[in-house]
Motif scaffolding. Structure first.
Motif, PDB file in Angstrom:
ATOM      1  N   ALA A 183      15.971 -34.007  73.673  1.00 58.59           N
ATOM      2  CA  ALA A 183      14.664 -33.342  73.727  1.00 58.59           C
ATOM      3  C   ALA A 183      14.765 -32.057  74.539  1.00 58.59           C
ATOM      4  O   ALA A 183      14.187 -31.020  74.174  1.00 58.59           O
ATOM      5  N   THR A 184      15.529 -32.104  75.608  1.00 57.32           N
ATOM      6  CA  THR A 184      15.714 -30.914  76.446  1.00 57.32           C
ATOM      7  C   THR A 184      16.524 -29.846  75.718  1.00 57.32           C
ATOM      8  O   THR A 184      16.153 -28.667  75.704  1.00 57.32           O
ATOM      9  N   SER A 185      17.640 -30.248  75.096  1.00 57.25           N
ATOM     10  CA  SER A 185      18.503 -29.258  74.441  1.00 57.25           C
ATOM     11  C   SER A 185      17.838 -28.665  73.203  1.00 57.25           C
ATOM     12  O   SER A 185      17.963 -27.457  72.938  1.00 57.25           O
ATOM     13  N   LEU A 186      17.098 -29.460  72.442  1.00 58.93           N
ATOM     14  CA  LEU A 186      16.394 -28.925  71.276  1.00 58.93           C
ATOM     15  C   LEU A 186      15.270 -27.978  71.692  1.00 58.93           C
ATOM     16  O   LEU A 186      15.030 -26.962  71.033  1.00 58.93           O
ATOM     17  N   THR A 187      14.592 -28.310  72.771  1.00 56.82           N
ATOM     18  CA  THR A 187      13.541 -27.419  73.262  1.00 56.82           C
ATOM     19  C   THR A 187      14.130 -26.066  73.655  1.00 56.82           C
ATOM     20  O   THR A 187      13.527 -25.011  73.382  1.00 56.82           O
ATOM     21  N   ALA A 188      15.293 -26.092  74.286  1.00 51.15           N
ATOM     22  CA  ALA A 188      15.951 -24.830  74.650  1.00 51.15           C
ATOM     23  C   ALA A 188      16.238 -23.990  73.415  1.00 51.15           C
ATOM     24  O   ALA A 188      16.033 -22.763  73.412  1.00 51.15           O
ATOM     25  N   ARG A 189      16.675 -24.643  72.320  1.00 54.95           N
ATOM     26  CA  ARG A 189      16.943 -23.914  71.088  1.00 54.95           C
ATOM     27  C   ARG A 189      15.653 -23.366  70.482  1.00 54.95           C
ATOM     28  O   ARG A 189      15.631 -22.266  69.915  1.00 54.95           O
ATOM     29  N   CYS A 190      14.574 -24.129  70.589  1.00 50.28           N
ATOM     30  CA  CYS A 190      13.278 -23.658  70.072  1.00 50.28           C
ATOM     31  C   CYS A 190      12.814 -22.407  70.815  1.00 50.28           C
ATOM     32  O   CYS A 190      12.314 -21.446  70.201  1.00 50.28           O
ATOM     33  N   ILE A 191      12.954 -22.408  72.136  1.00 49.23           N
ATOM     34  CA  ILE A 191      12.541 -21.235  72.919  1.00 49.23           C
ATOM     35  C   ILE A 191      13.421 -20.041  72.579  1.00 49.23           C
ATOM     36  O   ILE A 191      12.934 -18.903  72.463  1.00 49.23           O
ATOM     37  N   GLU A 192      14.712 -20.267  72.383  1.00 49.98           N
ATOM     38  CA  GLU A 192      15.607 -19.180  71.976  1.00 49.98           C
ATOM     39  C   GLU A 192      15.160 -18.597  70.639  1.00 49.98           C
ATOM     40  O   GLU A 192      15.161 -17.369  70.445  1.00 49.98           O
ATOM     41  N   PHE A 193      14.769 -19.472  69.720  1.00 45.89           N
ATOM     42  CA  PHE A 193      14.313 -19.018  68.402  1.00 45.89           C
ATOM     43  C   PHE A 193      13.069 -18.143  68.543  1.00 45.89           C
ATOM     44  O   PHE A 193      12.989 -17.043  67.967  1.00 45.89           O
ATOM     45  N   LEU A 194      12.082 -18.630  69.300  1.00 41.37           N
ATOM     46  CA  LEU A 194      10.855 -17.851  69.483  1.00 41.37           C
ATOM     47  C   LEU A 194      11.144 -16.530  70.189  1.00 41.37           C
ATOM     48  O   LEU A 194      10.583 -15.479  69.827  1.00 41.37           O
ATOM     49  N   ALA A 195      12.020 -16.578  71.187  1.00 47.98           N
ATOM     50  CA  ALA A 195      12.348 -15.351  71.918  1.00 47.98           C
ATOM     51  C   ALA A 195      12.994 -14.318  70.993  1.00 47.98           C
ATOM     52  O   ALA A 195      12.656 -13.125  71.039  1.00 47.98           O
ATOM     53  N   GLU A 196      13.912 -14.786  70.146  1.00 43.48           N
ATOM     54  CA  GLU A 196      14.575 -13.873  69.215  1.00 43.48           C
ATOM     55  C   GLU A 196      13.567 -13.237  68.260  1.00 43.48           C
ATOM     56  O   GLU A 196      13.624 -12.033  67.970  1.00 43.48           O
ATOM     57  N   GLN A 197      12.634 -14.058  67.767  1.00 39.46           N
ATOM     58  CA  GLN A 197      11.629 -13.532  66.842  1.00 39.46           C
ATOM     59  C   GLN A 197      10.712 -12.529  67.538  1.00 39.46           C
ATOM     60  O   GLN A 197      10.472 -11.425  67.034  1.00 39.46           O
ATOM     61  N   LEU A 198      10.204 -12.911  68.688  1.00 48.69           N
ATOM     62  CA  LEU A 198       9.219 -12.061  69.366  1.00 48.69           C
ATOM     63  C   LEU A 198       9.838 -10.775  69.894  1.00 48.69           C
ATOM     64  O   LEU A 198       9.237  -9.693  69.800  1.00 48.69           O
ATOM     65  N   GLU A 199      11.018 -10.875  70.444  1.00 50.59           N
ATOM     66  CA  GLU A 199      11.632  -9.689  71.035  1.00 50.59           C
ATOM     67  C   GLU A 199      12.177  -8.725  69.974  1.00 50.59           C
ATOM     68  O   GLU A 199      12.429  -7.564  70.269  1.00 50.59           O
ATOM     69  N   SER A 200      12.352  -9.249  68.747  1.00 53.72           N
ATOM     70  CA  SER A 200      12.810  -8.376  67.654  1.00 53.72           C
ATOM     71  C   SER A 200      11.668  -7.964  66.733  1.00 53.72           C
ATOM     72  O   SER A 200      11.886  -7.218  65.776  1.00 53.72           O
ATOM     73  N   GLY A 201      10.455  -8.473  66.996  1.00 55.32           N
ATOM     74  CA  GLY A 201       9.318  -8.173  66.143  1.00 55.32           C
ATOM     75  C   GLY A 201       9.224  -9.046  64.914  1.00 55.32           C
ATOM     76  O   GLY A 201       8.430  -8.790  64.007  1.00 55.32           O
ATOM     77  N   GLY A 202      10.031 -10.106  64.862  1.00 61.77           N
ATOM     78  CA  GLY A 202      10.016 -11.010  63.709  1.00 61.77           C
ATOM     79  C   GLY A 202       8.861 -11.993  63.777  1.00 61.77           C
ATOM     80  O   GLY A 202       8.240 -12.186  64.830  1.00 61.77           O
ATOM     81  N   ARG A 203       8.565 -12.627  62.630  1.00 61.18           N
ATOM     82  CA  ARG A 203       7.478 -13.600  62.573  1.00 61.18           C
ATOM     83  C   ARG A 203       7.891 -14.839  61.759  1.00 61.18           C
ATOM     84  O   ARG A 203       7.042 -15.544  61.231  1.00 61.18           O
ATOM     85  N   ALA A 204       9.185 -15.117  61.665  1.00 63.63           N
ATOM     86  CA  ALA A 204       9.647 -16.258  60.880  1.00 63.63           C
ATOM     87  C   ALA A 204       9.275 -17.566  61.565  1.00 63.63           C
ATOM     88  O   ALA A 204       9.177 -17.647  62.788  1.00 63.63           O
ATOM     89  N   SER A 205       9.076 -18.607  60.766  1.00 63.66           N
ATOM     90  CA  SER A 205       8.805 -19.951  61.274  1.00 63.66           C
ATOM     91  C   SER A 205       9.844 -20.898  60.710  1.00 63.66           C
ATOM     92  O   SER A 205      10.361 -20.678  59.606  1.00 63.66           O
ATOM     93  N   ALA A 206      10.141 -21.954  61.453  1.00 64.11           N
ATOM     94  CA  ALA A 206      11.269 -22.794  61.049  1.00 64.11           C
ATOM     95  C   ALA A 206      11.103 -24.229  61.525  1.00 64.11           C
ATOM     96  O   ALA A 206      10.243 -24.536  62.359  1.00 64.11           O
ATOM     97  N   MET A 207      11.950 -25.093  60.982  1.00 58.81           N
ATOM     98  CA  MET A 207      12.090 -26.481  61.423  1.00 58.81           C
ATOM     99  C   MET A 207      13.500 -26.630  61.975  1.00 58.81           C
ATOM    100  O   MET A 207      14.470 -26.277  61.305  1.00 58.81           O
ATOM    101  N   LEU A 208      13.621 -27.150  63.190  1.00 55.34           N
ATOM    102  CA  LEU A 208      14.923 -27.346  63.824  1.00 55.34           C
ATOM    103  C   LEU A 208      15.367 -28.784  63.621  1.00 55.34           C
ATOM    104  O   LEU A 208      14.561 -29.713  63.732  1.00 55.34           O
ATOM    105  N   GLY A 209      16.653 -28.990  63.334  1.00 51.66           N
ATOM    106  CA  GLY A 209      17.120 -30.354  63.169  1.00 51.66           C
ATOM    107  C   GLY A 209      18.629 -30.460  63.113  1.00 51.66           C
ATOM    108  O   GLY A 209      19.341 -29.459  62.996  1.00 51.66           O
ATOM    109  N   PHE A 210      19.109 -31.708  63.215  1.00 48.82           N
ATOM    110  CA  PHE A 210      20.527 -31.994  63.081  1.00 48.82           C
ATOM    111  C   PHE A 210      20.867 -32.080  61.593  1.00 48.82           C
ATOM    112  O   PHE A 210      20.358 -32.938  60.874  1.00 48.82           O
ATOM    113  N   GLN A 211      21.759 -31.205  61.140  1.00 52.26           N
ATOM    114  CA  GLN A 211      22.185 -31.211  59.755  1.00 52.26           C
ATOM    115  C   GLN A 211      23.687 -30.966  59.688  1.00 52.26           C
ATOM    116  O   GLN A 211      24.184 -30.032  60.313  1.00 52.26           O
TER     117      GLN A 211
END
Length: 739
Positions: free
Chosen positions: A671-699
Motif C-alpha cells: 500500500a505504501t509503495s503503490l501510493t508512492a507510485r501514484c503520487i509520482e504519476f500525478l506529479a509527472e502529469q501536473l508538472e508537465s501539464g498533462g491530464r492523463a488518468s490511469a489504473m495502477l496494478g501488478f501486471q
C-alpha cells in the motif's frame, strides 16, 4: 524416449540448512506433483545426513503421507548439518543410497550453502558412480541406468537474501512474526513514552529489517547494505528528539543483526541503548526477537509460494535433458522463473563481498530496484516533519478518496499519501466518506501528524462506501472539486471506486474541473478489479481465512467431519482458489466455473472413498457466488445426508471477518509503495501539464499503469470481475494438490 529427454527414474526431496516456514508445503507439492506424473518420490530426512545414512531416513512417499504437514512450521523432514557429506566418501555413500532406490533427480530446499553442496554432488555424480562400480557396491547396469543427477533448487530462508527470486520460502512468515511483535511493543512503548531498540535476524541482508520498518513505522533503521554516516549516533538522537518534540509518545529503532558502521564495526542494540540513554535520557528497552522469527505456522503467502515452486520444480525435472544446467526455481513479480542455480549463488555471495569491501552502493544495486525504492520511501515517511518546500515549486493540491468496501491497507495508503505528498511541498486533502463525501464537500486538509499511528490499523479512518456518482451527483462533485481546487486525485479502493473514478473521467469534457489526472490504486480483498493481478487487502483476507481454516481443521479431524467453508469474493473466485491451495482443500467451487450435479456426485464419491480408507477430514472451499442454487447450506446438507456413517458435515461462513483485522505486512508495504507510485504519476502529469488518468496494478510481474479510458473494455459485462484473471492459471495446480 531419447536418452537426452529421459524422465527421472525417481525423485528425492530434502530440506537443508536453517528451517523456514513453508518448507513442508514445498515438500508436499513435490510429492503430489511427482505422483501425479507417475514418478516415485522419496523424502530424505535430516538433510544431507539422511542422504548418506540411508535406511529409514529415505522413505518412499504418497500424497496421503502429506495430509497433516501443510500448515505446520519448520520442516517435518528435519534438517541437520553434515560434515561427512562435505567429504568425498560421504558423497559416495549418498550416491549409493540413491542408486539403490533409483533416485536420479533431487529437489533441494535450503540456502546458498545447501544448494552449493548439491551442485558439487551433481558434478561428481558420474565419477562417484564409477568408483562405486569399481568397488562392487553397485552394478555397471545400475550406474548406466542413472548416468546423471538432475538437480533443482528452492530457496528456503527467512532472510530473503538469494538472487534469482523476489521472495524466498519463509521470509513472509518471518516478517509476520516481526510485525506482530513490533505492533505489540508500540502499544507498551506509547503507554510509558519509551524507546525500544529491536534487533531482527537476516545475516548480511537487511530485507526483514527494512520491510518491518515500512510496515510498523519504525523511527530509525540500521541495515548492513547502507551503513549510517559517521555522526549517525548523534543524528539518531536528534531525530528521536524531534519526534518527541512534535508529540510522538514512542520511538522504535530497528537494527538488523548484521548492521555495522562505515568502518565495518558492528552496531549492537546495547550500543544504541547506551547512546539514547546518555544523550537524551530516554527510558530505553532492548528486544531481540531471535529464533521466534523462524517459528509458527507459515503465512498464506508462504504456503502458496512453496506449493507453486515445489510443483514447478518437478515440472522442470521432467522437461530437463540430461545435460541441462541445474536451475533455481523462484518468483519474479507473480511469475515462476528459472535461473541457473550457481549464477544465483554467485550473485548472492557477491552482495556480501561488496559489503565487506565497503562498496555499499554496489550492494544496494545488487539488492534490486524494489529494495532501493523501499529504502528511499522509508527515509521520507519516518521523518519527524516534511522537508522545506523548494522555492518556486508550485503547491499542487492532491486529494485521496476511498471507494468500495473496506480493505486492509487503506490507512497505510492515506498515511503514505499524506507524508509523501507533503514532502514534495503539495497540499494534501483526504475525502471523508468516499465519493459521497466528495459530492458533499466533506474534505479535510491533512498534516504530517494527522496520520500518526495509522500504519497498523485495519479499516478505513477516512471512511469508504459503494456510492457511484451519476446524474446530478456528477455536477455536484465537479463543483466541490473546483471549490477545493483539487489538481489531482488518488482513488484507493475496489470495484465501486473504479466505477466512480471512471464516471468522473468520462465527464471531464462536460465539466472543466473534472479535467484532472486521476489514478486508481487496487484495494479490495476480492481482487476483482481490472488492470492488476493483485489487489491490496487480499493478502490480509487470505491470512484470515487460512488461520480460521487451520482451527476448523483441528475440529474436523477430531470428529471425522467434512467442512464446507464459504469465503467472500462476490463474482471473483480469487480468495477461494488461493485459500484452497494454501489450506489443502479437497474441492474448490468458483463462480467462474459454477457447480454441477455431476461434479457434486463425483466429489461425494471421492470423499466417501477417502473416509473408508482412513481419511479423517474433508475440506471444501466455496466462493460466496459460486452458484445461486447450490448454496453453502445446500452443499452441507447434501454431504451430511450422503456421508451416512462415514462422516458428518458442517458449514462455516466466514463473513466480514475477512475484511477486518490489522493489515498483513505485505498489504502495509505494498500500500505504501503503490501510493508512492501514484503520487509520482500525478506529479509527472501536473508538472508537465498533462491530464492523463490511469489504473495502477501488478501486471506480468511488475507495476504498470493502464489508461483509465480503457476501463469498460477490461471488465466482464455480466459479472463483477475483470475479463483477464491470470491467477486462474493456478486452477490446474489446485487439482494436482487435491487428494
Amino acid at each position: 524416449m531419447s536418452e537426452v529427454h529421459r524422465r527421472p527414474a525417481s525423485i528425492g526431496v530434502l530440506t537443508s540448512g536453517g528451517d523456514a516456514p513453508g518448507m513442508n508445503a514445498a515438500v508436499r507439492a513435490v510429492i503430489c506433483t511427482a505422483v501425479h506424473h507417475g514418478i516415485d518420490v522419496y523424502a530424505i530426512h535430516e538433510g544431507y545426513r539422511g542422504l548418506l545414512t540411508g535406511g529409514p531416513l529415505i522413505q518412499r512417499m504418497e500424497p496421503e503421507d502429506t495430509d497433516t504437514i501443510l500448515h505446520r512450521g519448520g520442516t517435518t523432514l528435519g534438517t541437520a548439518r553434515s560434515q561427512e557429506f562435505r567429504t568425498r566418501d560421504g558423497r559416495r555413500s549418498a550416491a549409493r543410497n540413491m542408486v539403490d532406490r533409483g533416485i536420479d533427480a533431487l529437489v533441494v530446499i535450503g540456502g546458498d550453502g545447501s544448494l552449493t553442496g548439491a551442485d558439487i554432488f551433481r558434478q561428481e555424480w558420474p565419477d562417484l558412480l564409477a568408483e562405486l562400480v569399481d568397488s562392487g557396491d553397485i552394478s555397471a547396469d545400475a550406474a548406466g541406468a542413472h548416468p546423471v543427477l538432475r538437480l533443482v533448487g528452492l530457496v528456503g530462508s527467512i532472510d530473503n537474501d538469494m538472487s534469482g527470486t523476489d521472495m524466498t520460502i519463509g521470509a513472509d512468515t518471518a516478517l509476520h512474526r516481526i510485525v506482530e511483535a513490533m505492533d505489540a511493543l508500540r502499544s507498551t512503548a506509547s503507554s510509558h513514552q519509551r524507546t525500544f531498540v529491536v534487533e531482527v535476524m537476516g545475516r548480511q541482508c537487511g530485507y526483514l529489517a527494512l520491510m518491518a520498518s515500512l510496515a510498523t513505522a519504525a523511527n530509525w533503521l540500521l541495515i548492513p547494505e547502507q551503513p549510517p554516516a559517521e555522526d549517525w549516533a548523534m543524528q539518531m538522537c536528534r531525530d528521536i528528539k524531534a519526534g518527541r518534540d512534535i508529540g510522538r509518545r514512542q520511538s522504535v529503532v530497528l537494527v538488523a543483526e548484521g548492521a555495522h558502521d562505515t568502518h565495518g564495526n558492528p552496531i549492537t542494540a546495547d550500543h544504541i541503548k547506551t547512546m539514547l540513554e546518555q544523550e537524551l535520557g530516554e527510558d530505553t528497552r532492548i528486544t531481540i526477537l531471535g529464533h521466534v522469527q523462524r517459528g509458527g505456522a507459515p503465512s498464506a503467502f508462504d504456503r502458496y509460494l512453496a506449493t507453486l515452486l515445489g510443483h514447478a520444480a518437478v515440472e522442470r525435472l521432467l522437461t530437463d535433458g540430461v545435460d541441462t544446467t541445474p536451475q533455481l526455481i523462484g518468483l519474479r513479480g507473480n511469475r515462476v522463473v528459472t535461473t541457473p542455480l550457481m549464477d544465483c549463488v554467485a550473485q548472492t555471495q557477491a552482495v556480501a563481498e561488496r559489503i565487506k569491501a565497503k562498496d555499499y552502493d554496489g550492494a544496494m544495486l545488487l539488492r534490486g530496484g524494489s529494495f532501493r525504492q523501499s529504502y528511499k520511501i522509508l527515509q521520507t515517511i519516518q521523518q519527524a516533519a516534511a522537508r522545506p518546500t523548494p522555492a518556486g515549486r508550485h503547491r499542487f493540491r492532491l486529494a485521496i478518496v476511498h471507494g468500495g468496501g473496506p480493505s486492509p491497507g487503506m490507512n497505510n495508503a492515506v498515511r503514505a499519501f499524506v507524508r509523501l505528498g507533503l514532502d514534495r511541498g503539495y497540499t494534501v486533502l483526504a475525502v471523508q466518506n468516499g465519493f459521497r463525501g466528495l459530492r458533499d464537500g466533506d474534505i479535510q486538509e491533512m498534516g504530517w501528524m494527522d496520520v500518526s499511528g495509522w500504519v497498523s490499523d485495519g479499516g478505513a479512518e477516512i471512511g469508504t462506501n459503494r456510492f457511484v456518482p451519476s446524474g446530478e451527483a456528477i455536477a455536484q462533485t465537479a463543483e466541490q472539486i473546483a471549490a477545493h481546487r483539487i489538481d489531482g486525485l488518488v482513488m484507493a479502493g475496489g470495484w465501486a471506486g473504479y466505477q466512480a473514478a471512471h464516471e468522473l473521467h468520462r465527464h471531464r469534457g462536460q465539466y472543466r474541473s473534472l479535467d484532472i489526472p486521476i489514478v486508481c490504486m487496487p484495494m479490495t480483498i476480492n481482487n476483482d478489479v481490472p488492470g492488476t493481478e493483485l489487489s491490496i487487502g487480499s493478502d490480509t483476507a487470505l491470512n484470515s481465512i487460512v488461520a480460521d481454516v487451520d482451527k476448523i481443521r483441528q475440529s474436523a479431524v477430531a470428529t471425522r467431519r467434512v467442512f464446507v467453508v464459504e469465503v467472500m469474493g462476490r463474482d471473483c473466485g480469487y480468495l477461494a482458489l488461493l485459500s484452497g491451495l494454501s489450506s489443502g482443500a479437497e474441492r474448490i467451487y468458483l463462480p467462474e466455473e459454477g457447480i454441477t450435479l455431476d461434479s457434486l456426485t463425483a466429489d461425494i464419491h471421492t470423499l466417501a472413498e477417502g473416509f473408508r480408507t482412513g481419511k479423517r477430514l474433508g475440506l471444501i472451499i466455496r466462493s460466496e457466488h459460486a452458484d445461486a442454487v447450490y448454496t453453502t447450506g445446500f452443499l452441507t446438507s447434501l454431504f451430511e445426508k450422503e456421508g451416512g456413517d462415514l462422516f458428518d458435515a458442517r458449514q462455516a461462513i466466514l463473513g466480514h471477518i475477512q475484511e477486518g483485522g490489522d493489515p498483513s505486512p505485505f498489504d502495509r508495504i505494498h500500500a505504501t509503495s503503490l501510493t508512492a507510485r501514484c503520487i509520482e504519476f500525478l506529479a509527472e502529469q501536473l508538472e508537465s501539464g498533462g491530464r492523463a488518468s490511469a489504473m495502477l496494478g501488478f501486471q506480468s510481474g511488475r507495476l504498470q499503469f493502464t489508461d483509465l479510458t480503457s476501463y469498460p473494455t477490461l471488465i466482464d459485462p455480466h459479472a463483477q470481475r475483470p475479463l483477464e484473471q491470470r491467477w486462474m492459471d493456478r486452477r490446474g495446480l489446485a487439482e494436482i494438490m487435491r487428494r
